[in-house]
Design an enzyme around this catalytic site. Structure first.
Site, mmCIF file in Angstrom:
data_model
loop_
_atom_site.group_PDB
_atom_site.id
_atom_site.type_symbol
_atom_site.label_atom_id
_atom_site.label_comp_id
_atom_site.label_asym_id
_atom_site.label_seq_id
_atom_site.Cartn_x
_atom_site.Cartn_y
_atom_site.Cartn_z
ATOM 1 N N LYS A 136 27.774 43.915 35.057
ATOM 2 C CA LYS A 136 26.616 44.684 35.163
ATOM 3 C C LYS A 136 24.812 44.780 35.000
ATOM 4 O O LYS A 136 24.687 45.256 35.216
ATOM 5 C CB LYS A 136 27.302 44.919 33.340
ATOM 6 C CG LYS A 136 26.475 45.996 32.157
ATOM 7 C CD LYS A 136 27.149 47.389 33.098
ATOM 8 C CE LYS A 136 26.558 48.799 31.848
ATOM 9 N NZ LYS A 136 27.094 49.304 31.848
ATOM 10 N N GLU A 143 33.091 27.078 33.789
ATOM 11 C CA GLU A 143 32.442 28.454 33.690
ATOM 12 C C GLU A 143 32.215 28.886 32.437
ATOM 13 O O GLU A 143 31.360 29.980 32.752
ATOM 14 C CB GLU A 143 33.819 29.210 34.015
ATOM 15 C CG GLU A 143 34.664 29.780 33.883
ATOM 16 C CD GLU A 143 35.895 29.039 34.039
ATOM 17 O OE1 GLU A 143 35.872 27.735 34.541
ATOM 18 O OE2 GLU A 143 37.235 28.809 33.860
ATOM 19 N N HIS A 150 37.299 23.890 31.926
ATOM 20 C CA HIS A 150 36.477 25.220 32.598
ATOM 21 C C HIS A 150 35.297 24.985 32.572
ATOM 22 O O HIS A 150 34.073 25.345 32.025
ATOM 23 C CB HIS A 150 36.899 26.306 31.217
ATOM 24 C CG HIS A 150 38.436 26.454 31.556
ATOM 25 N ND1 HIS A 150 38.875 27.593 32.609
ATOM 26 C CD2 HIS A 150 40.014 26.388 31.107
ATOM 27 C CE1 HIS A 150 40.513 27.688 32.364
ATOM 28 N NE2 HIS A 150 40.595 26.622 31.104
ATOM 29 N N ASP A 195 25.572 52.996 34.743
ATOM 30 C CA ASP A 195 26.074 53.077 35.747
ATOM 31 C C ASP A 195 25.020 53.862 37.213
ATOM 32 O O ASP A 195 24.969 54.094 38.362
ATOM 33 C CB ASP A 195 27.041 52.345 35.433
ATOM 34 C CG ASP A 195 27.570 51.025 35.299
ATOM 35 O OD1 ASP A 195 26.701 50.618 35.161
ATOM 36 O OD2 ASP A 195 28.538 51.132 34.733
ATOM 37 N N CYS A 252 41.557 24.164 36.417
ATOM 38 C CA CYS A 252 42.366 23.892 35.365
ATOM 39 C C CYS A 252 43.695 24.315 36.942
ATOM 40 O O CYS A 252 43.924 23.110 37.144
ATOM 41 C CB CYS A 252 42.663 24.399 34.410
ATOM 42 S SG CYS A 252 43.295 24.975 33.080
ATOM 43 N N TYR A 253 44.994 25.255 36.432
ATOM 44 C CA TYR A 253 45.533 25.634 37.101
ATOM 45 C C TYR A 253 45.397 25.510 38.803
ATOM 46 O O TYR A 253 45.998 24.624 38.968
ATOM 47 C CB TYR A 253 46.318 27.041 36.854
ATOM 48 C CG TYR A 253 47.564 27.526 37.405
ATOM 49 C CD1 TYR A 253 48.793 27.698 36.904
ATOM 50 C CD2 TYR A 253 47.845 28.460 38.537
ATOM 51 C CE1 TYR A 253 49.806 27.224 37.315
ATOM 52 C CE2 TYR A 253 48.547 28.618 39.042
ATOM 53 C CZ TYR A 253 50.418 28.079 38.724
ATOM 54 O OH TYR A 253 51.405 28.665 39.505
ATOM 55 N N GLY A 312 45.680 29.834 35.291
ATOM 56 C CA GLY A 312 46.191 30.351 35.231
ATOM 57 C C GLY A 312 46.963 30.288 34.313
ATOM 58 O O GLY A 312 46.829 29.239 33.835
#
Ligand code: XMP
Length: 522
Positions: free
Chosen positions: A368, A169, A167, A225, A80-81, A53
């Site tokens: 997606k 990710e 991070h 979609d 992190c945060y 964050g």
């Protein structure tokens, strides 16, 4: 099904955290940090991840969480945060760092953490922080450090609590997915049963139960979609579903027929399919209109009118189906940080012109790439499922200036040739090298400039249109670069367009990045 909860503290990579978890075949959802503890407990997650964050956790009013969250007995990983907050809440100390790390940074692990199983002792990670953990809470030990950061990762194994300062990710942390896998599969013990074949079967069952003998209406655009939503509903309830496909005459070449071939009478699904050939109506409304915003507005409004008329013919339905997907839900603030608790309301506002009792959104929890996988599972042709994004106003915003049927023909035919040649070159490259070409565009199409210029063809002087080719590489469609398509490919496209498309005597390749250009022209 095992699930992990991603608690959102407003960081920019939060959807990425959730996607990585799902890539480990573990279902997860993003909830705001303001979500009540009872809601968290009721979800019975097997693990909790606290995201990054933008704040400093020691500032007054900074997003926080309750100490109880760490007392559920559920494994928690802070990123992190999230890592700093965990320390602060549990009695550690977080301070502004004298050396702030940003970017690729080497860390060294000490070999004693289940997070780093299979990860080399020295590895690169993506750091982005002003603050650092200057004192760990009781029970924690540091399990990784960098040159300037004594606690790049820490853990308290007795409570299954973990913190990572960097991070994992983002792709700049090459071993990051392995770390997330280690947490969700090994530490939390999630069984990895989140797979698209299972999702499809389960959703079909749920839709049958929810819908019963009710009637459902779905607006089918031919995009990914709504097509996958149609496929799921068709498998679940067959003829109780009516799909209305409005052909506004601004689709790509053959697109209307392709959609009809899949979902129409002779297609692979047993549903009621209504194709409204409204081309003429749109052309009449658009005649002579040159202003981009007015064109968009006319197309949008006329679309609603047509849909409304069809809905009236069908009469009241029990459910209106929509192809809403998870990023729409999170970005609208319903799933992520800005939501107080999870809301089950529709994202975009409900159309008042259709009479229905309830809404169904079978793709509401999918990203997606998961929607695409589900589409393939359902037997929807790859060509449709892998489609690049196509704007609602269609070719209407790829024809600069006024729209005529002749211009639509020019842009459809040129676009078809361009896509065909790019696809051919990409598949040849793949066949030869086994790899995806580095120049592969994420979106590519032809547009019609409103420019006419003098040329010569055979012995004759011409005064014809210039076609622009646009191809971009992008990850988020917010910024983009022009794709470096090999010159020979562009050359072939140019030759074919000039030869095969009447009314064109020049072809331009658009080099503009976004910003300053947008991806579309209008
Ligand atoms: P721009 O032109 O804003 O496009 O750089 C970014 C992405 O959004 C798509 N796009 C639209 N999609 N309705 C849509 O459904 C629209 O009105 C619209 N305008 C742009 C565009 O194709 C690109 O992928």
């Amino acid at each position: 099904m095992d699930r992990v909860l991603v608690i959102d503290f407003g960081g920019q990579y939060n959807q990425l955290v959730a996607r990585r978890v799902r890539e480990c075949n573990v279902y997860c959802e993003i909830y705001s940090y303001r979500t009540a503890l009872d809601v968290v407990r009721e979800m019975k997650p097997k693990g909790i991840i606290l995201t990054g964050g933008p704040n400093s956790c020691y500032e007054a009013g900074a997003p926080t969480c309750s100490k109880e969250l760490f007392e559920f007995g559920i494994p928690v990983l802070g990123l992190c945060y999230g890592a700093q907050l965990m320390q602060q809440v549990l009695g550690g100390r977080v301070e502004r760092a004298s050396v702030q790390e940003y970017g690729r940074t080497e860390i060294e692990t000490d070999g004693n953490s289940p997070l780093f199983t299979g990860v080399p002792a020295k590895t690169v990670c993506w750091m982005s922080h002003f603050d650092y953990i200057s004192r760990m809470a009781e029970g924690f030990t540091s399990v990784a450090h960098s040159k300037d950061c004594p606690v790049a990762a820490c853990q308290d194994l007795s409570r299954n609590l973990f913190g990572i300062q960097f991070h994992p990710e983002v792709l700049h942390t090459p071993e990051g997915t392995k770390m997330i896998y280690n947490f969700v599969r090994n530490v939390c013990g999630c069984d990895g049963s989140w797979r698209m074949d299972a999702f499809v079967e389960k959703t079909i069952g749920e839709l049958r139960e929810k819908i019963g003998s009710g009637r459902v209406l779905l607006g089918l655009s031919g995009g990914v979609d709504s097509s996958v939503a149609a496929g799921l509903l068709a498998r679940a309830i067959g003829k109780q579903l009516t799909c209305v496909f409005v052909d506004h005459g601004l689709l790509r070449k053959n697109e209307g027929d392709e959609v009809e071939a899949v979902f129409g009478k002779n297609g692979s699904f047993d549903l009621n399919f209504v194709r409204v050939n409204a081309q003429h109506r749109f052309y009449v409304k658009l005649a002579g209109v040159t202003d981009p915003e007015t064109k968009r507005k006319i197309i949008g409004e006329e679309f609603i009118r047509v849909f409304e008329e069809e809905a009236k013919k069908i009469g009241a339905v029990d459910f209106l189906a929509q192809g809403t997907i998870y990023p729409d839900v999170v970005e609208s603030g319903l799933g992520g940080e800005s939501a107080v608790i999870k809301s089950h309301h529709n994202v975009g506002g409900l159309p008042s012109y259709v009479q229905f009792k309830e809404i169904v959104e079978p793709l509401r929890y999918l990203f997606k790439d998961e929607v695409r996988k589900a589409g393939l599972e359902l037997g929807i042709p790859e060509k449709l499922v892998m489609r690049q994004p196509f704007p609602g106003p269609g070719l209407g915003i790829r024809i600069i200036g006024d729209i005529t049927e002749d211009k639509i023909r020019i842009v459809q035919d040129s676009d078809y040739i361009f896509r065909e040649e790019v696809d051919k070159a990409l598949s040849e490259y793949k066949k030869m090298t086994g790899e995806v070409a580095s120049w592969k565009p994420d979106q590519y199409y032809a547009a019609l400039t409103n420019v006419r210029s003098v040329g010569v063809m055979g012995d004759e002087r011409t005064y014809d249109y210039a076609v622009a080719l646009r191809a971009v590489r992008t990850t988020d469609f917010m910024t983009a670069d022009s794709a470096r398509i090999p010159y020979e490919v562009l050359d072939t496209v140019m030759n074919r367009i000039i030869k095969e498309v009447r009314g064109v005597n020049r072809v331009f390749y658009d080099l503009t990045s976004k910003p300053p250009g947008t991806i579309e022209y209008e």
